[in-house]
Write an enzyme that holds these catalytic residues in place. Structure first.
Site, PDB file in Angstrom:
ATOM      1  N   PHE A 132       2.736  -7.130 -14.827  1.00  0.00           N
ATOM      2  CA  PHE A 132       2.934  -5.691 -14.717  1.00  0.00           C
ATOM      3  C   PHE A 132       1.605  -4.989 -14.946  1.00  0.00           C
ATOM      4  O   PHE A 132       0.957  -5.179 -15.965  1.00  0.00           O
ATOM      5  CB  PHE A 132       3.995  -5.198 -15.697  1.00  0.00           C
ATOM      6  CG  PHE A 132       4.592  -3.899 -15.243  1.00  0.00           C
ATOM      7  CD1 PHE A 132       5.579  -3.874 -14.273  1.00  0.00           C
ATOM      8  CD2 PHE A 132       4.138  -2.694 -15.760  1.00  0.00           C
ATOM      9  CE1 PHE A 132       6.112  -2.662 -13.827  1.00  0.00           C
ATOM     10  CE2 PHE A 132       4.667  -1.481 -15.319  1.00  0.00           C
ATOM     11  CZ  PHE A 132       5.653  -1.473 -14.356  1.00  0.00           C
ATOM     12  N   GLU A 170       0.377   2.887   0.135  1.00  0.00           N
ATOM     13  CA  GLU A 170       1.220   2.550  -1.022  1.00  0.00           C
ATOM     14  C   GLU A 170       0.373   1.865  -2.097  1.00  0.00           C
ATOM     15  O   GLU A 170      -0.592   1.164  -1.783  1.00  0.00           O
ATOM     16  CB  GLU A 170       2.347   1.637  -0.514  1.00  0.00           C
ATOM     17  CG  GLU A 170       3.236   0.997  -1.539  1.00  0.00           C
ATOM     18  CD  GLU A 170       4.193   1.958  -2.238  1.00  0.00           C
ATOM     19  OE1 GLU A 170       3.701   2.930  -2.829  1.00  0.00           O
ATOM     20  OE2 GLU A 170       5.410   1.706  -2.219  1.00  0.00           O
ATOM     21  N   ASP A 171       0.751   2.071  -3.352  1.00  0.00           N
ATOM     22  CA  ASP A 171      -0.015   1.453  -4.438  1.00  0.00           C
ATOM     23  C   ASP A 171       0.198  -0.054  -4.517  1.00  0.00           C
ATOM     24  O   ASP A 171      -0.747  -0.825  -4.575  1.00  0.00           O
ATOM     25  CB  ASP A 171       0.308   2.123  -5.796  1.00  0.00           C
ATOM     26  CG  ASP A 171       1.805   2.159  -6.119  1.00  0.00           C
ATOM     27  OD1 ASP A 171       2.634   1.764  -5.265  1.00  0.00           O
ATOM     28  OD2 ASP A 171       2.149   2.591  -7.231  1.00  0.00           O
ATOM     29  N   LYS A 209       1.877  -8.113  -4.736  1.00  0.00           N
ATOM     30  CA  LYS A 209       2.408  -9.179  -5.606  1.00  0.00           C
ATOM     31  C   LYS A 209       3.242 -10.092  -4.723  1.00  0.00           C
ATOM     32  O   LYS A 209       4.477 -10.034  -4.739  1.00  0.00           O
ATOM     33  CB  LYS A 209       3.319  -8.574  -6.681  1.00  0.00           C
ATOM     34  CG  LYS A 209       2.632  -7.988  -7.871  1.00  0.00           C
ATOM     35  CD  LYS A 209       3.693  -7.663  -8.925  1.00  0.00           C
ATOM     36  CE  LYS A 209       3.134  -6.746  -9.976  1.00  0.00           C
ATOM     37  NZ  LYS A 209       4.213  -6.255 -10.870  1.00  0.00           N
ATOM     38  N   ASP A 235       5.957  -5.123  -4.294  1.00  0.00           N
ATOM     39  CA  ASP A 235       6.524  -6.105  -5.205  1.00  0.00           C
ATOM     40  C   ASP A 235       7.630  -6.851  -4.445  1.00  0.00           C
ATOM     41  O   ASP A 235       7.331  -7.752  -3.662  1.00  0.00           O
ATOM     42  CB  ASP A 235       7.037  -5.318  -6.432  1.00  0.00           C
ATOM     43  CG  ASP A 235       7.503  -6.192  -7.569  1.00  0.00           C
ATOM     44  OD1 ASP A 235       7.246  -7.398  -7.541  1.00  0.00           O
ATOM     45  OD2 ASP A 235       8.135  -5.669  -8.503  1.00  0.00           O
ATOM     46  N   SER A 236       8.883  -6.460  -4.596  1.00  0.00           N
ATOM     47  CA  SER A 236       9.956  -7.095  -3.824  1.00  0.00           C
ATOM     48  C   SER A 236       9.832  -6.771  -2.336  1.00  0.00           C
ATOM     49  O   SER A 236      10.278  -7.528  -1.485  1.00  0.00           O
ATOM     50  CB  SER A 236      11.332  -6.631  -4.329  1.00  0.00           C
ATOM     51  OG  SER A 236      11.536  -5.280  -3.990  1.00  0.00           O
ATOM     52  N   GLY A 237       9.243  -5.623  -2.046  1.00  0.00           N
ATOM     53  CA  GLY A 237       9.111  -5.169  -0.659  1.00  0.00           C
ATOM     54  C   GLY A 237      10.250  -4.244  -0.251  1.00  0.00           C
ATOM     55  O   GLY A 237      10.252  -3.695   0.853  1.00  0.00           O
ATOM     56  N   ARG A 293      -2.065   7.163 -15.019  1.00  0.00           N
ATOM     57  CA  ARG A 293      -2.312   6.978 -13.587  1.00  0.00           C
ATOM     58  C   ARG A 293      -3.779   7.240 -13.249  1.00  0.00           C
ATOM     59  O   ARG A 293      -4.266   6.845 -12.200  1.00  0.00           O
ATOM     60  CB  ARG A 293      -1.448   7.947 -12.765  1.00  0.00           C
ATOM     61  CG  ARG A 293       0.043   7.677 -12.825  1.00  0.00           C
ATOM     62  CD  ARG A 293       0.766   8.579 -11.827  1.00  0.00           C
ATOM     63  NE  ARG A 293       2.193   8.662 -12.051  1.00  0.00           N
ATOM     64  CZ  ARG A 293       3.095   7.811 -11.563  1.00  0.00           C
ATOM     65  NH1 ARG A 293       2.708   6.809 -10.805  1.00  0.00           N
ATOM     66  NH2 ARG A 293       4.372   7.958 -11.820  1.00  0.00           N
ATOM     67  N   THR A 300      11.197  -1.237  -1.334  1.00  0.00           N
ATOM     68  CA  THR A 300      10.847   0.179  -1.162  1.00  0.00           C
ATOM     69  C   THR A 300      10.279   0.414   0.235  1.00  0.00           C
ATOM     70  O   THR A 300      10.741   1.300   0.958  1.00  0.00           O
ATOM     71  CB  THR A 300       9.812   0.614  -2.225  1.00  0.00           C
ATOM     72  OG1 THR A 300      10.345   0.335  -3.523  1.00  0.00           O
ATOM     73  CG2 THR A 300       9.482   2.087  -2.106  1.00  0.00           C
ATOM     74  N   ASP A 326       1.587   3.827 -13.042  1.00  0.00           N
ATOM     75  CA  ASP A 326       1.826   4.429 -14.355  1.00  0.00           C
ATOM     76  C   ASP A 326       2.397   3.465 -15.374  1.00  0.00           C
ATOM     77  O   ASP A 326       2.969   2.436 -15.041  1.00  0.00           O
ATOM     78  CB  ASP A 326       2.822   5.576 -14.214  1.00  0.00           C
ATOM     79  CG  ASP A 326       4.222   5.062 -13.881  1.00  0.00           C
ATOM     80  OD1 ASP A 326       4.363   4.381 -12.845  1.00  0.00           O
ATOM     81  OD2 ASP A 326       5.146   5.322 -14.664  1.00  0.00           O
TER      82      ASP A 326
HETATM   83  P1  IMP Z   1       9.232  -2.972  -4.534  1.00  0.00           P
HETATM   84  O1  IMP Z   1      10.214  -2.073  -3.875  1.00  0.00           O
HETATM   85  O2  IMP Z   1       9.912  -4.036  -5.390  1.00  0.00           O
HETATM   86  O3  IMP Z   1       8.235  -3.578  -3.587  1.00  0.00           O
HETATM   87  O4  IMP Z   1       8.477  -2.116  -5.618  1.00  0.00           O
HETATM   88  C1  IMP Z   1       7.473  -1.263  -5.292  1.00  0.00           C
HETATM   89  C2  IMP Z   1       7.331  -0.187  -6.338  1.00  0.00           C
HETATM   90  O5  IMP Z   1       7.552  -0.710  -7.669  1.00  0.00           O
HETATM   91  C3  IMP Z   1       5.925   0.350  -6.332  1.00  0.00           C
HETATM   92  O6  IMP Z   1       5.808   1.432  -5.480  1.00  0.00           O
HETATM   93  C4  IMP Z   1       5.677   0.671  -7.773  1.00  0.00           C
HETATM   94  O7  IMP Z   1       6.022   2.031  -8.029  1.00  0.00           O
HETATM   95  C5  IMP Z   1       6.597  -0.216  -8.567  1.00  0.00           C
HETATM   96  N1  IMP Z   1       5.873  -1.352  -9.183  1.00  0.00           N
HETATM   97  C6  IMP Z   1       5.963  -2.662  -8.847  1.00  0.00           C
HETATM   98  N2  IMP Z   1       5.178  -3.423  -9.618  1.00  0.00           N
HETATM   99  C7  IMP Z   1       4.557  -2.566 -10.466  1.00  0.00           C
HETATM  100  C8  IMP Z   1       3.582  -2.751 -11.516  1.00  0.00           C
HETATM  101  O8  IMP Z   1       3.125  -3.864 -11.844  1.00  0.00           O
HETATM  102  N3  IMP Z   1       3.177  -1.617 -12.155  1.00  0.00           N
HETATM  103  C9  IMP Z   1       3.660  -0.370 -11.849  1.00  0.00           C
HETATM  104  N4  IMP Z   1       4.552  -0.157 -10.871  1.00  0.00           N
HETATM  105  C10 IMP Z   1       5.004  -1.245 -10.189  1.00  0.00           C
HETATM  106 MG    MG Z   2       5.825   3.409 -11.098  1.00  0.00          MG
END
Ligand code: IMP
Ligand code: MG
Length: 187
Positions: free
Chosen positions: A157, A104-105, A136, A108-110, A170, A112, A164
């Site tokens: 961000f 995974e790239d 993060k 963030d919140s976790g 990207r 996904t 992207d």
């Molecule tokens: P989560 O579900 O909040 O952990 O978010 C994860 C997804 O949010 C990642 O797979 C990214 O696609 C997107 N994301 C979170 N932070 C960033 C950022 O700073 N730049 C671009 N995409 C982000």
């Molecule tokens: Mg994205």
């Protein structure tokens, strides 16, 4: 979207050299850890994980297969994750009994990864581990264990190296911070 990334870039957060050397390190570590594992499958979470995966596998010396899954969060255009995730493209193969390493790239919140992990568990793989390029950590809302992390980054961000800015850029070989006030959505 403008033709150049430059107006959108506040600063380069992780340059190409730092990225490449850390990715190589992760590849070597994974190769050691999976030395005795049969049936390793790298699961790339599209689209953001694609640059990371293709560089990472060049440093993985144990046999493995690759598969791809595309995910989209609802609520595009908003800064905060709604926590809802939709599978846009599913894996091509059955994962039962396989050792999965999710690539995974960014976490963030976790939410996904929590969702993907829960969904994949139901398919009864032997194991699921997670390899994230960026973490993060201060934004985490759900408790999720990351087995491999490239870099812990601050709550900014970022774009480039798979990530992207409204679907563009990207391909940049570095991770940069988006300049304040510039348009973006997340997915
Ligand atoms: P989560 O579900 O909040 O952990 O978010 C994860 C997804 O949010 C990642 O797979 C990214 O696609 C997107 N994301 C979170 N932070 C960033 C950022 O700073 N730049 C671009 N995409 C982000
Ligand atoms: Mg994205």
């Amino acid at each position: 979207m403008g033709r150049s990334y430059e107006p959108y870039l506040a600063e380069v957060l992780i340059d190409e050299e730092k990225l490449q050397s850390r990715v190589a390190e992760l590849g070597r570590q994974i190769s050691e850890d999976y030395e005795s594992v049969k049936d390793l499958t790298l699961v790339c979470i599209l689209k953001g994980g694609v640059m990371f995966l293709t560089d990472l596998v060049r440093h993985i010396t144990v046999p493995h297969t690759m598969d791809f899954m595309a995910i989209s969060s609802y609520g595009q255009g908003v800064r905060d994750s709604t926590g809802h995730v939709r599978i846009v493209m599913d894996l091509s193969a059955d994962v039962r009994g396989k050792h999965l390493l999710l690539v995974e790239d960014i976490v963030d919140s976790g939410r996904t990864l929590e969702y993907i992990t829960r969904m994949l568990k139901a398919r009864e793989p032997a194991e699921i581990k997670i390899c994230a390029l960026l973490d993060k950590r201060e934004r985490r809302e759900v408790d999720i264990h990351l087995d491999y992390v490239g870099f812990e980054i601050p709550d900014k961000f970022v774009f480039g190296y798979g990530l992207d800015l409204d679907e563009y850029f990207r391909n940049l070989p570095f991770v940069g911070v988006v300049r304040e006030g510039m348009y973006y959505h997340r997915d």
